[in-house]
Write a protein that holds these residues in place. Sequence first.
Motif, PDB file in Angstrom:
ATOM      1  N   ASN A 157       0.808  -1.230   0.000  1.00 12.21           N
ATOM      2  CA  ASN A 157       0.000   0.000   0.000  1.00 12.21           C
ATOM      3  C   ASN A 157       0.838   1.275   0.000  1.00 12.21           C
ATOM      4  OD1 ASN A 157      -2.318  -1.474   0.120  1.00 12.21           O
ATOM      5  ND2 ASN A 157      -2.733  -1.118   2.277  1.00 12.21           N
ATOM      6  N   ASP A 158       0.326   2.288  -0.680  1.00 15.02           N
ATOM      7  CA  ASP A 158       0.890   3.633  -0.606  1.00 15.02           C
ATOM      8  C   ASP A 158      -0.133   4.515   0.106  1.00 15.02           C
ATOM      9  OD1 ASP A 158       1.891   6.132  -0.892  1.00 15.02           O
ATOM     10  OD2 ASP A 158       1.861   6.162  -3.091  1.00 15.02           O
ATOM     11  N   TYR A 159       0.166   4.833   1.376  1.00 14.90           N
ATOM     12  CA  TYR A 159      -0.816   5.563   2.191  1.00 14.90           C
ATOM     13  C   TYR A 159      -0.851   7.070   1.891  1.00 14.90           C
ATOM     14  CZ  TYR A 159      -1.303   1.250   4.814  1.00 14.90           C
ATOM     15  OH  TYR A 159      -1.549  -0.057   5.150  1.00 14.90           O
ATOM     16  N   ASN A 160       0.105   7.530   1.068  1.00 20.88           N
ATOM     17  CA  ASN A 160       0.137   8.979   0.772  1.00 20.88           C
ATOM     18  C   ASN A 160      -1.150   9.473   0.122  1.00 20.88           C
ATOM     19  OD1 ASN A 160       2.573   9.713   1.841  1.00 20.88           O
ATOM     20  ND2 ASN A 160       3.711   8.992   0.052  1.00 20.88           N
ATOM     21  N   GLU A 161      -1.788   8.590  -0.641  1.00 15.90           N
ATOM     22  CA  GLU A 161      -3.028   8.979  -1.325  1.00 15.90           C
ATOM     23  C   GLU A 161      -4.107   9.412  -0.333  1.00 15.90           C
ATOM     24  OE1 GLU A 161      -4.407   5.839  -3.968  1.00 15.90           O
ATOM     25  OE2 GLU A 161      -2.315   5.233  -4.242  1.00 15.90           O
TER      26      GLU A 161
ATOM     27  N   LYS B 240       4.118   0.757   8.886  1.00 19.06           N
ATOM     28  CA  LYS B 240       3.901   1.653   7.741  1.00 19.06           C
ATOM     29  C   LYS B 240       2.820   2.697   8.028  1.00 19.06           C
ATOM     30  CE  LYS B 240       3.700   0.598   3.205  1.00 19.06           C
ATOM     31  NZ  LYS B 240       3.496  -0.208   1.990  1.00 19.06           N
TER      32      LYS B 240
ATOM     33  N   ALA C 267       3.370   6.720   8.318  1.00 20.00           N
ATOM     34  CA  ALA C 267       2.633   7.609   7.414  1.00 20.00           C
ATOM     35  C   ALA C 267       1.851   8.676   8.173  1.00 20.00           C
ATOM     36  CB  ALA C 267       1.688   6.792   6.537  1.00 20.00           C
TER      37      ALA C 267
END
Length: 443
Positions: free
Chosen positions: A354-358, A379, A383
């Motif tokens: 997962n990319d939590y920046n979104e 993670k 974040a």
Amino acid sequence: MRLVVLGGGESGVGTAILGKEKGYDVFVSDFGKIKENYKEVLISNGIDFEDERHTEDLILNADVVMKSPGIPEKAPIVKKLIERGIPVISEIEFAAPFTRAITIGITGSNGKTTTTMLVYHLLKSAGLNVGLGGNIGKSFAQQVAEDKFDSYVLELSSFQLDGIVDYKPHIAIITNISPDHLDRYDYKYENYIDSKFRITMNQTEDDYLIYDADDEAIAEWLKNNTTKAKLIPFSLTKTFNEGAFIKNNNMEVIINQDEFKMETESIALEGKHNMKNAMAATSVAKLMQIRKATIRESLSNFQGVEHRLEKVLKIQNVQYINDSKATNVNATFFALDSMNSPTVWIVGGVDKGNDYNELMSLVREKVKAIVCLGVDNKKIIDAFGNVVDMMIEVSNMNDAVRMAQRLTEKGDTVLLSPACASFDLFENYEDRGNQFKQAVQNL
């Protein structure tokens, strides 16, 4: 002809039943344990099976192998089958030739279950003789063996689509595409996108592809690739001569020069993403020539899907919402986007890259506290640790719900929307959602 079925769950047992009925010599092999209820079905149908092992001599002599979607291509037994040139297909591919029914295939990273249930609801309310299957409910293969439906609404995961060769739905829907299951696609997003588009690869000029015209990945693929299917787009921001769109607080769907209109506020499902699901489902209903009055009524009384933004209870003026089905970041994005009050967010589980920046801007705007529910929450903490006032780690659902309650004030919302798979602490997302609902009821 020898049919070997890998995996003794819903799709595996259903395929075995259909195979037996069609005269195949059938053998079911599961590396895990087969549940008792499925064992009983296999025994009563006189089908040979084994569990907790794969006996190569009994598998590698197959003419065709049906692999359950949960088994990765990288599994040693699957590799051996492929090396020997034995076809390894999905349940959908195996079963489709045995029915003359038309199928409506629905895929996408998110929204596919809601859209599938809504399409089924629309067609059934119109009195059509229709079955529901794929990734949901009763096995498609078993229905082909036992029921005589005129049409099927099938929820299709990318894993099921990976195992098709000739299958084509008459009507295909791609709800949206966002990074998910990348661990199964060599961490290459383009492999996953191609996998979703397999739904249209065998379609002809007589078939239809309904798709989200606002979705970047879909638009990019359509720009660089072709399909023979007739394209029917839907959008929240654009309008079309043919397709579905929003105009002056109305949902409009124009197909074959025939227009359907409905006020958006009369549609039972809430949220922007659900408006898209409604547009996709209405497009199918129009193609199936369902009466406008029936479509209106069905859209206004549809109840939604369990574990998907499901309102559980309001306690001391705090709303508890179960969105356990949100197993990726994009699904959680929709959930947070539809929150209208300060939110305590329960998140975590098995991360699929997962990319939590979104989620950052939504978390800043809407989330007052985070409860991490997973074995490894590093993670998530990295974040959002500096973004929210309060961050707590727990290791079971009861603690998660009790801590969330302590962090709320009147008018807040507690949202379980994990953005992750559930297998570290739960059997599956349903188990996770049910435990959440039970814990809320125990408050």
